[in-house]
Design a protein around this motif. Structure first.
Motif, PDB file in Angstrom:
ATOM      1  N   PHE A  55      -8.940  14.475  -2.721  1.00 17.20           N
ATOM      2  CA  PHE A  55      -8.778  14.282  -1.036  1.00 17.20           C
ATOM      3  C   PHE A  55      -7.332  14.143  -0.754  1.00 17.20           C
ATOM      4  N   GLY A  56      -6.358  14.568  -1.624  1.00 16.50           N
ATOM      5  CA  GLY A  56      -4.954  14.631  -1.243  1.00 16.50           C
ATOM      6  C   GLY A  56      -4.476  12.856  -1.070  1.00 16.50           C
ATOM      7  N   LEU A  57      -4.816  12.311  -1.810  1.00 15.57           N
ATOM      8  CA  LEU A  57      -4.327  10.859  -1.692  1.00 15.57           C
ATOM      9  C   LEU A  57      -3.509  10.628  -2.794  1.00 15.57           C
ATOM     10  N   GLY A  58      -2.287   9.922  -2.468  1.00 15.39           N
ATOM     11  CA  GLY A  58      -1.476   9.424  -3.676  1.00 15.39           C
ATOM     12  C   GLY A  58      -2.215   8.298  -4.480  1.00 15.39           C
ATOM     13  N   PRO A  59      -1.316   7.558  -5.354  1.00 14.74           N
ATOM     14  CA  PRO A  59      -2.272   6.350  -6.052  1.00 14.74           C
ATOM     15  C   PRO A  59      -2.381   5.330  -5.424  1.00 14.74           C
ATOM     16  N   HIS A  60      -1.653   5.132  -4.097  1.00 13.35           N
ATOM     17  CA  HIS A  60      -1.906   4.133  -3.179  1.00 13.35           C
ATOM     18  C   HIS A  60      -2.426   4.311  -1.964  1.00 13.35           C
ATOM     19  N   GLY A  61      -2.872   5.623  -1.671  1.00 16.57           N
ATOM     20  CA  GLY A  61      -3.488   6.294  -0.366  1.00 16.57           C
ATOM     21  C   GLY A  61      -4.764   5.540  -0.045  1.00 16.57           C
ATOM     22  N   ALA A  62      -5.284   5.969   0.928  1.00 14.26           N
ATOM     23  CA  ALA A  62      -6.704   5.399   1.405  1.00 14.26           C
ATOM     24  C   ALA A  62      -7.115   6.294   2.415  1.00 14.26           C
ATOM     25  N   LEU A  63      -8.657   6.100   2.664  1.00 12.98           N
ATOM     26  CA  LEU A  63      -9.168   6.735   3.784  1.00 12.98           C
ATOM     27  C   LEU A  63      -9.908   5.633   4.510  1.00 12.98           C
TER      28      LEU A  63
ATOM     29  N   THR B  69     -11.519   6.790  -8.036  1.00 13.87           N
ATOM     30  CA  THR B  69     -10.988   7.208  -9.180  1.00 13.87           C
ATOM     31  C   THR B  69      -9.756   8.150  -8.660  1.00 13.87           C
ATOM     32  N   ALA B  70      -8.563   8.224 -10.023  1.00  9.62           N
ATOM     33  CA  ALA B  70      -7.592   9.233  -9.504  1.00  9.62           C
ATOM     34  C   ALA B  70      -8.169  10.515  -9.463  1.00  9.62           C
ATOM     35  N   GLU B  71      -9.116  10.841 -10.082  1.00  9.36           N
ATOM     36  CA  GLU B  71      -9.701  12.405  -9.914  1.00  9.36           C
ATOM     37  C   GLU B  71     -10.160  12.684  -8.346  1.00  9.36           C
ATOM     38  N   HIS B  72     -10.958  11.591  -7.861  1.00  7.72           N
ATOM     39  CA  HIS B  72     -11.258  11.983  -6.761  1.00  7.72           C
ATOM     40  C   HIS B  72     -10.247  11.591  -5.800  1.00  7.72           C
ATOM     41  N   ALA B  73      -9.421  10.695  -5.519  1.00  5.90           N
ATOM     42  CA  ALA B  73      -8.083  10.513  -4.788  1.00  5.90           C
ATOM     43  C   ALA B  73      -7.442  11.902  -4.814  1.00  5.90           C
ATOM     44  N   ASP B  74      -7.151  12.564  -5.924  1.00  6.19           N
ATOM     45  CA  ASP B  74      -6.495  13.833  -6.055  1.00  6.19           C
ATOM     46  C   ASP B  74      -7.149  14.894  -5.164  1.00  6.19           C
TER      47      ASP B  74
END
Length: 516
Positions: free
Chosen positions: A477-485, A470-475
């Protein structure tokens, strides 16, 4: 036992070997486990299953049954007393054991090894051959031929394996046959453990602990329903010792009822790290690779982390989606952890000795018997969350798109969650009962708020699972809308893209780098 061909031969059926057996089964690797003893250990031995080990065992479906047979969290404490019947003159909690922590979906437990091993054995896995001893081996370019003897039948046999995983303890026959030396203090003392029954509720029921440290040895409750162990330096005249009398005197006057001695075990406390963790197709793990003092409960847990690091790499090589060179990263990643673990375990022992020495000085100065002393460490010291959860792997199995290596691998007492490549994936609840760590399995995992973008880059042969963040979890983890781990099967971050990758080959390039 007839001759057999297996992909991995596991030597040693303690907690590390049993965990490796379950992990290899999970990753679809055909293995065999041999153990020279007649049965699982009847002694309590290792006592603490830390929070990281419980995370690993949660993946195997074993955390719940292990916790069910363990002590309640309030036993996650150490108490210092003059004798067991006296009041505490100092106490310390074990963080991650005595109460839940926000950094993990699980809590560590105090449980005896003779309770842990049978639970590990219930996991699906390779056949376990008791009374089968490893004698020798010969390695060639295609595999290893191991000579085994079945002590039940007296027959010798040869087993052909692609790889050998040695988990056969501090006196490892495999390590000795390979001529691998060790560094460190070595044998640091002879120790005796006496398992006994006695009614000690009067002194302990209202002040539970997993360990009571006294001037006359340490006392450990063994099981929630009862049973005790005394642990201390082995007396010079051990062969003539009346162990019941020794334990009774160590308990102090006023004991209700008698002491029934059930078992006595003499053992050597070792402190070393093997100079190498790998010799061709043979890999050392657990005490075979590193033996550390028992203070702080670090030894077994470090071994469990060893095989968690190693088994997915073996699976990748054997299944063909990883290159054999990937196995070189096992030593690169785990040996520095072993070195630091040994250093901190020795420091633990020294700090406990300092506490006892301060008490002795206090009593000699005429201080009141019930006076408290200040411990020479913080409340967080014995949890060592930085060492348990904050390990950073720096190797070719960690990818950085800009060719910058991961940050420092220095390990401190505290733990700061981060998504830096090489670190353990931080825990966050994706749903009320599902952690980010639960998304990690016998595959490589990509966590991203934009699965469609990354699915376009997926190719064989890697087992890759893509999961929506979700956008909340991505945020978080410091990820943008297209980021990934990109998460390795051992839960460590293999690669990180804060936002859209540079080109459509970024993911395959990272996967190839991590697994080559």
């Amino acid at each position: 036992m007839p001759a057999a061909n297996v992909e991995v031969l596991i030597v040693g059926g303690g907690p590390v070997g049993l965990t490796a057996r379950a992990l290899l089964e999970r990753w679809g690797v055909r293995a065999m486990l041999v153990e020279k003893r007649r049965e699982l250990s009847p002694f309590p031995r290792s006592r603490l299953v830390n929070v990281r080990s419980m995370e690993i065992l949660r993946q195997l479906g074993l955390a719940t049954p292990i916790a069910a047979r363990a002590f309640a969290p309030e036993y996650g404490r150490i108490r210092f007393r003059d004798t067991l019947r006296d009041r505490d003159f100092a106490t310390a909690t074990m963080v991650g054991i005595n109460a839940p922590i926000p950094e993990s979906p699980v809590i560590g437990v105090i449980t005896s090894q003779d309770r842990l091993e049978p639970t590990l054995l219930t996991a699906p896995g390779a056949p376990m051959r008791f009374e089968v001893e490893f004698i020798d081996l010969a390695e060639d370019t295609d595999g290893v031929t191991a000579l085994l003897v079945d002590h039940h039948s007296g027959a010798d046999t040869h087993v052909r394996a692609r790889y050998v995983l040695a988990a056969d303890g501090a006196n490892s026959t495999v390590r000795q046959r390979l001529g691998i030396d060790t560094t460190g203090p070595g044998a640091i003392g002879d120790v005796t453990t006496v398992v006994f029954d006695a009614d000690l509720r009067r002194w302990c029921a209202d002040q539970p602990a997993g360990l009571y440290v006294t001037a006359h040895g340490s006392f450990l409750p063994l099981y929630p329903e009862g049973g005790w162990a005394w642990c201390g330096p082995t007396p010079e005249d051990a062969a003539r010792i009346d162990w019941r009398d020794l334990v009774s005197r160590a308990l102090g006057p006023g004991l209700n009822g008698k002491v029934d001695v059930l078992r006595v075990q003499h053992w050597v406390a070792n402190a070393f790290v093997a100079e190498r963790f790998r010799h061709g197709r043979i890999l050392l793990s657990g005490d075979a690779a590193h033996a550390v003092p028992i203070v702080g409960g670090l030894g077994m847990n470090t071994g469990i982390a060893d095989v968690h690091n190693l088994c997915w790499k073996l699976a990748g090589v054997l299944h063909g989606w990883a290159e054999p060179n990937l196995l070189e990263t096992y030593e690169t990643e785990r040996q520095p952890v072993a070195d630091e673990t040994l250093r901190q375990a020795v420091a633990n022992a020294q700090l406990m000795l300092q506490a006892q020495n301060r008490r002795r000085e206090q009593l000699q100065s005429g201080a009141a018997a019930q006076a408290q002393i200040e411990l020479p460490w913080s409340e967080r010291y014995f949890a060592q969350l930085g060492l348990v959860l904050g390990v950073t792997y720096r190797s070719d199995a960690v990818y950085s798109e800009d060719d910058n290596p991961p940050g420092s691998s220095d390990i401190g007492t505290d733990y700061l969650p981060t998504t830096e490549p090489g670190r353990r994936m931080p825990h966050q609840w994706l749903t009320p009962d599902r952690s980010t760590l639960d998304a990690i399995g016998e595959w490589l995992t990509l966590l991203t708020p934009d699965p469609d973008h990354w699915k376009q880059q997926t190719t064989a042969p890697w087992p890759l699972h893509i999961e929506l963040l979700t956008a909340e979890h991505a945020d978080r983890f410091g990820l943008g809308p297209h980021g990934a781990l990109l998460i390795r099967p051992d839960g460590h971050i293999g690669a990180r893209w804060s936002d859209r990758s540079s080109g459509y080959s970024a993911l395959p390039r990272a996967l190839a780098t991590i697994t080559r």
